[in-house]
Design an enzyme around this catalytic site. Structure first.
Site, PDB file in Angstrom:
ATOM      1  N   ARG A  31       0.837  -1.204   0.000  1.00  0.00           N
ATOM      2  CA  ARG A  31       0.000   0.000   0.000  1.00  0.00           C
ATOM      3  C   ARG A  31       0.869   1.250   0.000  1.00  0.00           C
ATOM      4  O   ARG A  31       1.882   1.323   0.706  1.00  0.00           O
ATOM      5  CB  ARG A  31      -0.944  -0.005   1.200  1.00  0.00           C
ATOM      6  CG  ARG A  31      -1.921  -1.173   1.134  1.00  0.00           C
ATOM      7  CD  ARG A  31      -3.124  -1.001   2.023  1.00  0.00           C
ATOM      8  NE  ARG A  31      -3.884  -2.247   2.076  1.00  0.00           N
ATOM      9  CZ  ARG A  31      -4.749  -2.645   1.152  1.00  0.00           C
ATOM     10  NH1 ARG A  31      -4.992  -1.882   0.095  1.00  0.00           N
ATOM     11  NH2 ARG A  31      -5.378  -3.801   1.272  1.00  0.00           N
ATOM     12  N   ASN A  89       4.660   6.027 -13.923  1.00  0.00           N
ATOM     13  CA  ASN A  89       5.268   7.297 -14.288  1.00  0.00           C
ATOM     14  C   ASN A  89       6.721   7.079 -14.711  1.00  0.00           C
ATOM     15  O   ASN A  89       7.408   6.218 -14.153  1.00  0.00           O
ATOM     16  CB  ASN A  89       5.228   8.264 -13.096  1.00  0.00           C
ATOM     17  CG  ASN A  89       3.810   8.582 -12.661  1.00  0.00           C
ATOM     18  OD1 ASN A  89       2.925   8.746 -13.496  1.00  0.00           O
ATOM     19  ND2 ASN A  89       3.586   8.655 -11.355  1.00  0.00           N
ATOM     20  N   HIS A 102       7.447   1.056 -10.831  1.00  0.00           N
ATOM     21  CA  HIS A 102       6.294   0.609 -10.049  1.00  0.00           C
ATOM     22  C   HIS A 102       5.017   0.972 -10.771  1.00  0.00           C
ATOM     23  O   HIS A 102       4.882   2.069 -11.306  1.00  0.00           O
ATOM     24  CB  HIS A 102       6.298   1.233  -8.649  1.00  0.00           C
ATOM     25  CG  HIS A 102       6.562   2.709  -8.632  1.00  0.00           C
ATOM     26  ND1 HIS A 102       7.826   3.237  -8.754  1.00  0.00           N
ATOM     27  CD2 HIS A 102       5.715   3.761  -8.522  1.00  0.00           C
ATOM     28  CE1 HIS A 102       7.752   4.551  -8.721  1.00  0.00           C
ATOM     29  NE2 HIS A 102       6.481   4.907  -8.577  1.00  0.00           N
TER      30      HIS A 102
HETATM   31  P1  AMP Z   1       6.069   8.004  -8.193  1.00  0.00           P
HETATM   32  O1  AMP Z   1       5.846   9.446  -7.836  1.00  0.00           O
HETATM   33  O2  AMP Z   1       5.315   7.536  -9.404  1.00  0.00           O
HETATM   34  O3  AMP Z   1       7.542   7.666  -8.269  1.00  0.00           O
HETATM   35  O4  AMP Z   1       5.466   7.168  -7.004  1.00  0.00           O
HETATM   36  C1  AMP Z   1       6.158   6.958  -5.805  1.00  0.00           C
HETATM   37  C2  AMP Z   1       5.130   6.574  -4.783  1.00  0.00           C
HETATM   38  O5  AMP Z   1       5.789   5.941  -3.703  1.00  0.00           O
HETATM   39  C3  AMP Z   1       4.355   7.753  -4.197  1.00  0.00           C
HETATM   40  O6  AMP Z   1       2.970   7.581  -4.445  1.00  0.00           O
HETATM   41  C4  AMP Z   1       4.688   7.696  -2.712  1.00  0.00           C
HETATM   42  O7  AMP Z   1       3.597   8.051  -1.899  1.00  0.00           O
HETATM   43  C5  AMP Z   1       5.087   6.252  -2.530  1.00  0.00           C
HETATM   44  N1  AMP Z   1       5.985   5.962  -1.423  1.00  0.00           N
HETATM   45  C6  AMP Z   1       7.109   6.637  -1.092  1.00  0.00           C
HETATM   46  N2  AMP Z   1       7.710   6.036  -0.037  1.00  0.00           N
HETATM   47  C7  AMP Z   1       6.950   4.969   0.286  1.00  0.00           C
HETATM   48  C8  AMP Z   1       7.035   3.961   1.297  1.00  0.00           C
HETATM   49  N3  AMP Z   1       8.032   3.916   2.179  1.00  0.00           N
HETATM   50  N4  AMP Z   1       6.058   3.011   1.355  1.00  0.00           N
HETATM   51  C9  AMP Z   1       5.027   3.046   0.473  1.00  0.00           C
HETATM   52  N5  AMP Z   1       4.901   3.974  -0.496  1.00  0.00           N
HETATM   53  C10 AMP Z   1       5.841   4.925  -0.600  1.00  0.00           C
END
Ligand code: AMP
Length: 116
Positions: A31, A89, A102
């Site tokens: 999540r 992204n 991801h």
């Molecule tokens: P992006 O901006 O597409 O690189 O997505 C990165 C995502 O990772 C964002 O939606 C963040 O909220 C999420 N994120 C960052 N650190 C963590 C973490 N430790 N656990 C879960 N999600 C995370």
């Protein structure tokens, strides 16, 4: 193959906690800490791949498995019939902040299009 300074590699290794809801040989799903929808799950390969631009032909199965995971998680979360969004992204202009590829799986509310 992992990258020492990669946040998501640390989650794969169990060095940083996450709410993991899906695990397979090649991928995990957990999540998002800052959810943008009632269901917001990140699906990542265990292997470190920084961006879509770093994919090569050897990654075809790995990437396919991310989508198979998305389908399974969406069904588990009860999203399959109403619908959901799966997005990845690439680089800064698209908003990528973690450089380990991801899929975002988003659902549980109406999602507008085009995205911002
Ligand atoms: P992006 O901006 O597409 O690189 O997505 C990165 C995502 O990772 C964002 O939606 C963040 O909220 C999420 N994120 C960052 N650190 C963590 C973490 N430790 N656990 C879960 N999600 C995370």
């Amino acid at each position: 193959m992992s990258s020492e300074n990669c946040l998501f590699c640390k989650i794969v290794a169990g060095d940083i906690p996450a709410e993991i809801i899906y695990e397979s040989e090649s991928a995990i799903g957990f999540r998002d800490v800052n959810p943008q929808a009632p269901t917001h799950v990140l699906i990542i390969p265990r292997e470190h791949i920084a961006t879509i631009n770093d994919l090569d032909a050897g990654h075809e199965v790995t990437v396919g498995n991310l989508y198979m995971a998305a389908k399974a998680i969406a069904a588990d979360e009860g999203l399959a019939d109403d619908g959901y969004r799966v997005v990845m992204n690439c680089n800064e202009a698209a908003g990528q902040t973690v450089f380990h590829i991801h899929l975002h799986l988003l659902g549980g509310r109406s999602l507008t299009w085009p995205p911002g």
